[in-house]
Design a protein around this motif. Structure first.
Motif, PDB file in Angstrom:
ATOM      1  N   TYR A 124      -4.638  -2.102 -11.833  1.00 17.80           N
ATOM      2  CA  TYR A 124      -4.407  -0.774 -12.238  1.00 17.80           C
ATOM      3  C   TYR A 124      -5.553  -0.454 -13.384  1.00 17.80           C
ATOM      4  CZ  TYR A 124      -2.640  -2.071 -16.900  1.00 17.80           C
ATOM      5  OH  TYR A 124      -2.256  -2.513 -18.277  1.00 17.80           O
ATOM      6  N   ARG A 148       1.839   6.677  -7.036  1.00 17.06           N
ATOM      7  CA  ARG A 148       0.733   7.266  -7.609  1.00 17.06           C
ATOM      8  C   ARG A 148       0.945   8.991  -7.075  1.00 17.06           C
ATOM      9  NH1 ARG A 148      -2.362   3.555  -4.827  1.00 17.06           N
ATOM     10  NH2 ARG A 148      -3.033   5.222  -3.519  1.00 17.06           N
ATOM     11  N   GLU A 149       1.701   9.203  -5.998  1.00 19.28           N
ATOM     12  CA  GLU A 149       2.007  10.486  -5.636  1.00 19.28           C
ATOM     13  C   GLU A 149       3.499  10.857  -6.123  1.00 19.28           C
ATOM     14  OE1 GLU A 149       1.543  10.702  -1.322  1.00 19.28           O
ATOM     15  OE2 GLU A 149      -0.722  10.280  -1.566  1.00 19.28           O
ATOM     16  N   THR A 191       0.908  -1.153   0.137  1.00 17.19           N
ATOM     17  CA  THR A 191      -0.049  -0.066  -0.009  1.00 17.19           C
ATOM     18  C   THR A 191       0.830   1.203   0.078  1.00 17.19           C
ATOM     19  OG1 THR A 191      -1.763  -1.166   1.186  1.00 17.19           O
ATOM     20  CG2 THR A 191      -1.628   1.233   1.206  1.00 17.19           C
ATOM     21  N   ARG A 192       1.910   1.333   0.821  1.00 21.58           N
ATOM     22  CA  ARG A 192       3.060   2.230   0.890  1.00 21.58           C
ATOM     23  C   ARG A 192       3.735   2.500  -0.607  1.00 21.58           C
ATOM     24  NH1 ARG A 192       4.134  -0.245   5.699  1.00 21.58           N
ATOM     25  NH2 ARG A 192       6.063  -0.930   5.176  1.00 21.58           N
ATOM     26  N   ARG A 193       3.965   1.461  -1.197  1.00 21.91           N
ATOM     27  CA  ARG A 193       4.685   1.489  -2.299  1.00 21.91           C
ATOM     28  C   ARG A 193       3.602   1.905  -3.443  1.00 21.91           C
ATOM     29  NH1 ARG A 193       8.260  -1.565  -5.786  1.00 21.91           N
ATOM     30  NH2 ARG A 193       7.290  -2.321  -7.641  1.00 21.91           N
ATOM     31  N   ALA A 194       2.265   1.547  -3.498  1.00 21.06           N
ATOM     32  CA  ALA A 194       1.543   2.081  -4.728  1.00 21.06           C
ATOM     33  C   ALA A 194       1.212   3.429  -4.150  1.00 21.06           C
ATOM     34  CB  ALA A 194       0.208   1.301  -4.519  1.00 21.06           C
ATOM     35  N   THR A 195       1.080   4.029  -3.123  1.00 20.22           N
ATOM     36  CA  THR A 195       0.891   5.436  -2.801  1.00 20.22           C
ATOM     37  C   THR A 195       1.875   6.392  -3.328  1.00 20.22           C
ATOM     38  OG1 THR A 195      -0.757   4.797  -0.858  1.00 20.22           O
ATOM     39  CG2 THR A 195       0.327   6.953  -1.001  1.00 20.22           C
ATOM     40  N   ALA A 196       3.206   5.844  -2.874  1.00 17.66           N
ATOM     41  CA  ALA A 196       4.298   6.409  -3.455  1.00 17.66           C
ATOM     42  C   ALA A 196       4.478   6.815  -4.841  1.00 17.66           C
ATOM     43  CB  ALA A 196       5.595   5.860  -2.900  1.00 17.66           C
ATOM     44  N   ASP A 233       6.509  10.007  -5.369  1.00 15.96           N
ATOM     45  CA  ASP A 233       7.398  10.024  -4.289  1.00 15.96           C
ATOM     46  C   ASP A 233       8.466   8.848  -4.454  1.00 15.96           C
ATOM     47  OD1 ASP A 233       8.841  10.152  -2.016  1.00 15.96           O
ATOM     48  OD2 ASP A 233       7.288  10.624  -0.708  1.00 15.96           O
ATOM     49  N   GLU A 283      -6.000   4.252 -11.382  1.00 15.00           N
ATOM     50  CA  GLU A 283      -5.668   3.370 -10.124  1.00 15.00           C
ATOM     51  C   GLU A 283      -4.477   2.533 -10.324  1.00 15.00           C
ATOM     52  OE1 GLU A 283      -8.572  -0.070  -7.758  1.00 15.00           O
ATOM     53  OE2 GLU A 283      -9.416   1.178  -9.440  1.00 15.00           O
ATOM     54  N   ARG A 323      -3.026  -0.237  -7.543  1.00 15.02           N
ATOM     55  CA  ARG A 323      -2.662  -0.629  -6.180  1.00 15.02           C
ATOM     56  C   ARG A 323      -2.498  -2.385  -6.230  1.00 15.02           C
ATOM     57  NH1 ARG A 323      -7.733  -3.407  -5.011  1.00 15.02           N
ATOM     58  NH2 ARG A 323      -9.261  -2.905  -6.512  1.00 15.02           N
TER      59      ARG A 323
END
Length: 450
Positions: free
Chosen positions: A150, A82-83, A75-80, A85, A119, A121
């Motif tokens: 995705y 998408r954002e 989840t942290r990886r996917a958020t990074a 980071d 998307e 995730r």
């Protein structure tokens, strides 16, 4: 899929749908327990050892905790991602991972910078996809089933799901992604997208997008300029009962092409192919549909030829949800070619040279092409598609376009039902037996190529 020809107009195309394996969505966490039933009369009941019960409970709790921790990591990886980071994205990787893996992951992150994602995730299941003990490692490893979910913004109405062969390692109580290739030796592969092969250049149209690499930008621009009109042309024939959007991919190498359409797919003599990740015949929907253009194939085509190929492949995209695998190719491919050439001024005598040569030398064939005819070398392959196109063109001339559409829907839904069912559909829709349809088609060929 469309076959390549070094001429101004492409003769015909084939569409092949490559389906991914069945994916597990939302798999519940494994719950293990022991249970003792009533003892039989006169029998001595064996008590379940406390150590066994405790061990099973501890194992279940450990699996649940591991799945939760790996899911949180992804989840942290996917958020990074998408954002955008990069530092947080790279933090999901094993600090001791192979440097080549870390470099590839960083490149993939950067290659995705311009790709519009609606998307991205991951889904994690507790059951393993491989026995990590076979890797002969002293480290604590895990290989749960992981699927990438995705969707491309502007192209996908629903997300698609692809399998990822991820291997995780635990260090100092923390789980990290160690590799996406080590499980290959155990038969578990990671799906690769265009972003795994190089920088992605994205072109947008009202009806979708084109994802290319820098070396194919000129072709990507040509396709982008054609996309909206091609979608409108397909909708004019098929109607609005499809997404009306598309994603086109332009791989740079044969290796990338095979990654996108399937490892066993031959790219020889092919210009483009329509693929889908998953088809649900119950609700008649398809996910992850793409039109993939072979490296160098589209670059050889005239504008008219490119237009025909794109519309042909989009016809397969539009009809895929209502097409059951195994339906006769003479109708599936003939319909797609009819849509491709519809509205052009290209005469069949020019666009179907193999068919013209056959009719003039030997006369019309006795029957429609069989599915086996679509698996020959280049010339017979061209002939099979040209014959199929001529069948659909004849049906439109003799019975009208609405009847061709009705016949397609009836026959495509049959799948591999066999000739009797197809013949019954022909009689029901067109009002004639198959023999009469074939006879009329043969006369049509004589008129066209006389």
């Amino acid at each position: 899929m469309a076959t390549a020809r070094a001429r101004a107009v492409l003769a015909a195309g084939i569409a092949v749908v490559a389906l991914a394996g069945i994916l597990i969505l939302g798999v519940p966490l494994d719950e293990r327990h022991t249970e003792s039933g009533p003892a039989a009369p006169g029998a001595t009941r064996l008590a379940t050892p406390t150590s066994v019960t405790s061990s099973a409970a501890e194992e279940s709790a450990a699996e649940t905790a591991r799945a939760r921790e790996i899911s949180a990591l992804l989840t942290r990886r996917a958020t990074a991602l998408r954002e955008r980071d990069e530092q947080a994205f790279l933090a999901s990787l094993d600090p001791k991972a192979d440097p080549a893996f870390r470099t590839a992951q960083q490149a993939m992150f950067r290659n995705l910078a311009d790709v519009p994602l609606a998307e991205w995730r991951y889904q994690v299941a507790t059951e393993p996809v491989a026995d990590v003990a076979a890797l002969s490692s002293t480290e604590r490893l895990a290989a749960p089933r992981v699927d990438l979910v995705y969707a491309l913004a502007g192209a996908d109405q629903r997300p698609t799901t692809r399998p990822m062969g991820y291997l995780f390692v635990q260090r100092a109580g923390q789980w990290y992604l160690r590799s996406d290739t080590e499980l290959a030796e155990l038969g578990v592969d990671t799906w690769r997208g265009p972003w795994d092969f190089g920088p992605c250049v994205v072109f947008r149209a009202e009806s979708g997008l084109v994802i290319s690499h820098p070396s194919r930008v000129a072709t990507a621009r040509r396709l982008t300029a054609e996309l909206d009109a091609a979608v409108a042309a397909v909708t004019e024939v098929w109607g609005p009962a499809w997404a009306g959007t598309a994603a086109l991919w332009l791989p740079e190498t044969a290796e990338e092409m095979r990654a996108l359409v399937g490892p066993k797919f031959s790219t020889e003599g092919i210009v483009a192919v329509a693929v889908a990740d998953r088809v649900n015949e119950a609700d008649r929907t398809a996910r992850g549909q793409r039109v993939v253009f072979t490296p160098g194939g589209a670059e050889q085509l005239s504008d008219t030829a490119l237009r025909v190929v794109l519309r042909h492949e989009l016809a397969h995209i539009a009809t895929r949800g209502q097409t059951v695998d195994g339906a006769p190719k003479w109708l599936l491919e003939g319909f797609a070619d009819y849509v491709g050439y519809r509205g052009t001024t290209v005469p069949m005598t020019y666009a179907a040279p193999a068919l013209a040569a056959l009719v003039r030398a030997e006369g019309p064939p006795e029957e429609f092409p069989t599915d086996a005819d679509f698996h020959g070398d280049t010339h017979p392959l061209d002939l099979a598609y040209q014959l199929s196109w001529s069948v659909s063109s004849y049906i439109v001339e003799e019975y009208g376009e609405p009847r061709l559409l009705e016949l397609y829907r009836e026959v495509a839904a049959l799948g591999p039902a066999g000739r009797p069912a197809v013949d019954a559909a022909i009689r029901e829709v067109l009002g004639v037996p198959r023999a009469e349809l074939v006879a009329g088609w043969r006369d049509y060929l004589r008129r066209v190529f006389d």
